[in-house]
Design an enzyme around this catalytic site. Structure first.
Site, short mmCIF file in Angstrom:
data_model
loop_
_atom_site.label_atom_id
_atom_site.label_comp_id
_atom_site.label_asym_id
_atom_site.label_seq_id
_atom_site.Cartn_x
_atom_site.Cartn_y
_atom_site.Cartn_z
N HIS A 356 0.81 -1.22 0.00
CA HIS A 356 0.00 0.00 0.00
C HIS A 356 0.84 1.27 0.00
O HIS A 356 0.30 2.38 0.09
CB HIS A 356 -0.89 0.04 1.23
CG HIS A 356 -1.93 -1.03 1.30
ND1 HIS A 356 -3.20 -0.88 0.83
CD2 HIS A 356 -1.87 -2.29 1.78
CE1 HIS A 356 -3.89 -1.98 1.03
NE2 HIS A 356 -3.10 -2.87 1.61
N LYS A 534 -8.00 13.83 4.86
CA LYS A 534 -7.12 12.65 4.83
C LYS A 534 -6.07 12.85 5.92
O LYS A 534 -5.95 13.91 6.49
CB LYS A 534 -6.43 12.49 3.45
CG LYS A 534 -5.76 13.78 2.96
CD LYS A 534 -5.30 13.68 1.51
CE LYS A 534 -6.45 13.72 0.52
NZ LYS A 534 -6.23 12.79 -0.61
N ARG A 535 -5.28 11.85 6.20
CA ARG A 535 -4.20 12.00 7.19
C ARG A 535 -3.27 13.11 6.72
O ARG A 535 -3.12 13.35 5.52
CB ARG A 535 -3.44 10.68 7.35
CG ARG A 535 -4.20 9.60 8.08
CD ARG A 535 -4.45 9.96 9.51
NE ARG A 535 -3.25 10.07 10.31
CZ ARG A 535 -2.81 9.15 11.19
NH1 ARG A 535 -3.51 8.01 11.33
NH2 ARG A 535 -1.74 9.32 11.89
N LYS A 540 1.00 14.40 0.88
CA LYS A 540 -0.40 14.69 0.51
C LYS A 540 -0.58 16.20 0.28
O LYS A 540 -1.59 16.64 -0.23
CB LYS A 540 -1.33 14.15 1.59
CG LYS A 540 -1.32 12.62 1.71
CD LYS A 540 -2.13 12.16 2.90
CE LYS A 540 -2.04 10.66 3.13
NZ LYS A 540 -2.87 9.84 2.22
N THR A 642 -8.50 6.59 -1.74
CA THR A 642 -9.86 6.06 -1.84
C THR A 642 -10.87 7.19 -1.58
O THR A 642 -11.99 7.16 -2.07
CB THR A 642 -10.06 4.91 -0.83
OG1 THR A 642 -9.50 5.30 0.43
CG2 THR A 642 -9.42 3.63 -1.32
N LYS A 646 -14.63 8.40 -3.33
CA LYS A 646 -15.85 8.72 -2.58
C LYS A 646 -16.41 10.07 -3.01
O LYS A 646 -17.61 10.24 -3.21
CB LYS A 646 -15.54 8.71 -1.07
CG LYS A 646 -15.17 7.34 -0.53
CD LYS A 646 -14.44 7.37 0.80
CE LYS A 646 -13.91 5.97 1.16
NZ LYS A 646 -12.94 6.00 2.30
C1 LIG Z 1 4.30 0.70 9.95
C2 LIG Z 1 3.44 1.90 9.99
C3 LIG Z 1 2.47 1.94 8.82
C4 LIG Z 1 1.10 1.86 9.07
C5 LIG Z 1 0.23 1.92 7.99
C6 LIG Z 1 0.71 2.03 6.71
C7 LIG Z 1 -0.28 2.05 5.58
C8 LIG Z 1 0.18 1.22 4.45
C9 LIG Z 1 -0.51 3.41 5.12
C10 LIG Z 1 -1.76 3.51 4.28
O1 LIG Z 1 -2.83 3.59 4.82
N1 LIG Z 1 -1.59 3.54 2.96
C11 LIG Z 1 -2.70 3.92 2.13
O2 LIG Z 1 -3.40 2.75 1.72
C12 LIG Z 1 -4.55 3.08 0.96
C13 LIG Z 1 -5.32 1.79 0.68
O3 LIG Z 1 -4.65 1.03 -0.27
C14 LIG Z 1 -4.19 3.83 -0.32
O4 LIG Z 1 -5.36 4.19 -0.99
C15 LIG Z 1 -3.36 5.06 0.00
O5 LIG Z 1 -2.89 5.66 -1.18
C16 LIG Z 1 -2.18 4.67 0.89
O6 LIG Z 1 -1.46 5.82 1.33
C17 LIG Z 1 2.05 2.11 6.45
C18 LIG Z 1 2.95 2.08 7.54
#
Ligand SMILES: CCc1ccc([C@H](C)CC(=O)N[C@@H]2O[C@H](CO)[C@@H](O)[C@H](O)[C@H]2O)cc1
Length: 802
Positions: A356, A534-535, A540, A642, A646
């Site tokens: 992701h 978004k975060r 971003k 995503t 929406k």
């Molecule tokens: C280890 C800490 C950590 C926690 C969560 C993440 C996630 C992968 C971050 C995340 O939410 N990525 C997002 O995933 C979405 C679903 O696929 C995508 O639509 C977003 O572009 C992406 O940033 C990375 C690293």
């Protein structure tokens, strides 16, 4: 009455069921019932209607010996469930009528439910949408995760600064879960591995019990229901009465407290691998419990473990459950005497991994010593896996390197398929982060572009638009979203456009009432609602949005008589508590907003709004009311997005870069219906090579230069002039996400948006066109792709949707 199918219960009977629960489940009578009592009674009455399809689904899967999907995720960003369940059961209007007959207001009761905020952002919300689609498609599946006692922190602003407080969703009873005290597994940690007559035997030093809590997940029209099984940590031994009697109360409760720590709180980082031991223990805790559970289920149905891949498809939601590879090998070798090569091939036959993110800091790499101390048996098994990989594909890619265990490489090597989450992202995964492994295992990387569930993200959150669509093209679209294409034929029908505008206006009025009630903020529904939610993260580029806002402020002040399009800039989002720059950006947005909102020269023309504590429920109010969707990340950085889907589905055109799924949204709606700006991913890479690219960009843009000087000199922080000097210097010296280089293109494109929005009818047509053309972004289509290309599973609902 626009609900397609007849609800299973009449309003009268349902009211009786609510009253029955009020009496027997809450122990209250109507005159003394609190909002909480009504909300719980409604939830339990709805839950009653889910149990039969749930039992039926489980029974049919059992009888059919069907293949099951297991979706392993550290996060499930569920939000509220009442409306979701009511809509899927076609009970939303009956429930509203029933409550009304009991003197209660449906919206008020629904709003009393706390969000289940068991996730950070995109990854967690995607998992929740996927669970809804798996049930709607009738694909037998389990979601496995952690039952955090505290979800994502609550965000509050103290003079514009983000402060975090613990989230407390479980303070009250959680209506939707069923505790399963009989379903628990020992999870082992630490200790050492001894070689006893040729076999490696793990002697752990710590054991924690994983105990199951099940939440039914019902699909559209209640045709199927799967299970979300969340694990809670419990001590493996009882309360230490002896210490207690000795008066050593701490020692007495230590085992409990220590064990519970593992499922106590969600790590709030969404892009930075914190590398904390507790995080590793959380990842192993839920992964081991889930694998032990699915193997027990398989064996209890008389399965032969050699054929496990034919009955089990395990999807790893990023690397967070990547320990699943070594853990399944351990279970097969140490508990079922498999040879190492058979164990590895059998495990790989079950596992697939979704990536992701490309952000290097988000790729999990555990210090080898920490890893070996917490999971000594798995450390050994990873060495065996690496050796097998070397034999198969050569030694150019290592799993253990420079004293680190690379979880991305481990997940890749142990998966039969790896996928990215948008077409552009999957290509970049092949070209960058896994280029060598792609060479070694061509064909393993595939794409599955993300999607969203239209039940929550249109049908439930946007009743005005839902009713218009039902009246215009019928009611089959909620589980066949590409049927929205039928709206294209109505784009030049003035009556349809009027109703579309009316729906948007209703949602905008609802949002302005919501902001007024909650935050005392008044916004003008006639203005353009320009939304970025978004975060908070530098890639971003919320900062670029703020810089454009200040530039527009300047422009309006310089030309007060200009034909300005009134705009409300709405921001929403949390920063990881340790992410200093992101927290500075939040503070700057609030500081600049305060000055701009206080400026009589631009009153009614420009406003900045940043409601605290953005979450799923807030998105459900903001998105239907949005006119412009901000998807402005540096090209090549947002894996998919995503939120972009929406907004488009709810009739909000996009201003964005060619990044993630924006590319595919633009392909679907048509280039002329998308406000594109900025460098492409390839151009970004090239521009980065140029020395001083940021300084040159600033020198080339007096507009940008002026804004940066205002921020640096304390115009928005008069009491602390240098507050943002560091942030501005950062842009001059290492603008890694090319805010400076894309600024002018972004500003100019926003002016194009101004002109377009000023022509209300053509804008509304553009908005309706977006809704009509993004049906492909349903998570039903995404899950059908996984089922076809990765899991090789069939729907148990053999009708067309299977
Ligand atoms: C280890 C800490 C950590 C926690 C969560 C993440 C996630 C992968 C971050 C995340 O939410 N990525 C997002 O995933 C979405 C679903 O696929 C995508 O639509 C977003 O572009 C992406 O940033 C990375 C690293």
């Amino acid at each position: 009455m626009s609900s397609p199918n007849t609800p299973p219960v009449s309003a009268q009977d349902f009211a009786a069921s609510i009253l029955q629960h009020l009496k027997t489940s809450l122990g209250k009578d109507a005159p003394h019932a609190s909002l909480y009592d009504w909300r719980m009674s409604l939830s339990l009455a709805l839950r009653d209607l889910v149990v039969d399809p749930w039992f039926e689904s489980t029974r049919r899967t059992y009888e059919a010996r069907g293949k099951r999907v297991y979706y392993l995720s550290m996060e499930f960003l569920i939000g509220r469930l009442i409306e979701d369940v009511a809509v899927n059961l076609q009970m939303d209007e009956v429930a509203s009528e029933a409550l009304e007959s009991l003197g209660q207001t449906y919206e008020k009761v629904v709003a009393d439910e706390p969000d289940a905020a068991l996730g950070n952002g995109g990854l967690g919300r995607l998992a929740a949408c996927f669970m809804d689609s798996l049930s709607t498609l009738g694909i037998p599946a389990y979601g496995y995760g952690i039952r955090y006692e505290h979800g994502l922190f609550e965000q509050h602003f103290d003079k514009g600064v983000q402060v975090e407080t613990a989230e407390t969703w479980l303070e009250q009873r959680h209506a939707w879960e069923f505790e399963r005290p009989e379903v628990n597994y020992p999870i082992l940690f630490g200790g050492h591995v001894a070689d006893e007559d040729g076999k490696a035997v793990w002697h752990p030093e710590e054991t924690v019990i994983a105990s199951a809590f099940d939440t039914p997940v019902v699909g559209w029209e209640g045709r199927w229901a799967n299970t979300l099984r969340l694990w809670a940590a419990k001590p493996d031994r009882n309360f230490d009465l002896e210490s207690f009697n000795r008066g050593d109360y701490i020692a007495a409760s230590a085992p409990e407290a220590l064990a519970r720590t593992i499922s106590r709180v969600l790590y709030p980082d969404d892009t930075t691998d914190v590398g904390k031991e507790l995080r590793l223990k959380q990842e192993y805790f839920f992964t081991s419990a889930s694998l032990q559970d699915l193997v027990r289920r398989f064996l209890s149905e008389g399965g032969d473990l050699k054929s496990l891949p034919d009955y089990v498809a395990i999807q790893l939601n990023d690397t967070h459950p990547a320990i699943a590879g070594p853990e399944l090998v351990r279970i097969l070798m140490d508990l079922h005497s498999f040879e190492v090569s058979d164990a590895i091939s059998t495990a790989r036959g079950c596992l697939a991994y979704t990536n992701h993110t490309l952000l290097p800091e988000a790729l999990e790499r555990w210090p080898e010593d920490l890893f070996a101390r917490v999971l000594p048996r798995h450390h050994r098994i990873i060495q065996l896996i690496e050796a097998a990989h070397f034999a198969e594909a050569g030694e150019q890619v290592r799993i253990i390197e420079h004293g680190e265990v690379k979880m991305g490489e481990l997940a890749f090597v142990m998966a039969h398929h790896v996928n990215g989450v948008s077409a552009l992202h999957s290509e970049l995964v092949k070209e960058t982060v896994f280029a060598d492994l792609h060479q070694a295992y061509p064909g393993r990387i595939v794409n599955q572009t993300n999607g969203i569930t239209p039940r929550r993200w249109l049908y439930a959150c946007n009743p005005p638009l839902r009713n218009l669509i039902n009246d215009t093209i019928g009611t089959a679209w909620p589980d066949d979203l590409e049927k929205l294409q039928g709206l294209n034929a109505h784009l030049d029908d003035p009556a349809f456009i009027d109703r579309f505008q009316a729906a948007k206006d209703t949602n905008k009025a609802r949002l302005s009432d919501w902001l007024k009630d909650r935050d005392g903020v008044s916004v003008d529904p006639a203005a353009m609602f320009d939304v970025q939610i978004k975060r908070i993260h530098e890639y971003k580029r919320q900062l670029m949005n703020l810089l454009e806002t200040v530039a527009l402020w300047n422009e309006i002040r310089d030309n007060p008589n200009g034909a300005w399009t009134p705009r409300v800039k709405i921001f929403g989002g949390k920063a990881a508590p340790g992410y200093v720059v992101a927290k500075e950006i939040i503070r700057l947005i609030n500081d600049a907003g305060a000055v701009i909102n206080g400026d009589p020269a631009t009153k009614g023309l420009l406003q900045v709004v940043y409601p605290e504590n953005y979450n799923v429920s807030m998105a459900e109010v903001l998105i239907p009311a949005t006119d412009l969707s901000e998807q402005i990340s540096t090209a090549g950085k947002e894996a998919s997005g995503t939120g972009n889907m929406k907004f488009a589905l709810n009739g909000a055109p996009t201003i964005g870069t060619l990044d993630g799924a924006n590319v595919e949204i633009r392909d679907c709606v048509g280039a002329e219906n998308f406000f594109l700006f900025g460098l492409t991913a390839a151009e970004v890479a090239a521009r980065r090579m140029e020395p001083d690219y940021a300084r040159h960009a600033i020198e080339a843009s007096p507009r940008l230069g002026r804004v940066l000087e205002q921020i640096r000199s304390g115009v928005f922080s008069p009491s602390d002039k240098d507050r943002y000097a560091g942030l501005v210097d950062g842009l001059f010296n290492h603008d890694y996400f090319l805010v400076t280089c894309d600024f002018d293109s972004y500003f100019d494109t926003q002016r194009v948006v101004d002109t377009a929005f000023a022509d209300a009818r053509s804008w509304t047509r553009l908005a309706a066109l977006n809704t009509a053309r993004v049906g492909w972004f349903s998570s039903d289509r995404t899950i059908s792709g996984y089922a076809r290309d990765i899991w090789n599973v069939r729907s148990m609902l053999a009708t067309g949707s299977g």
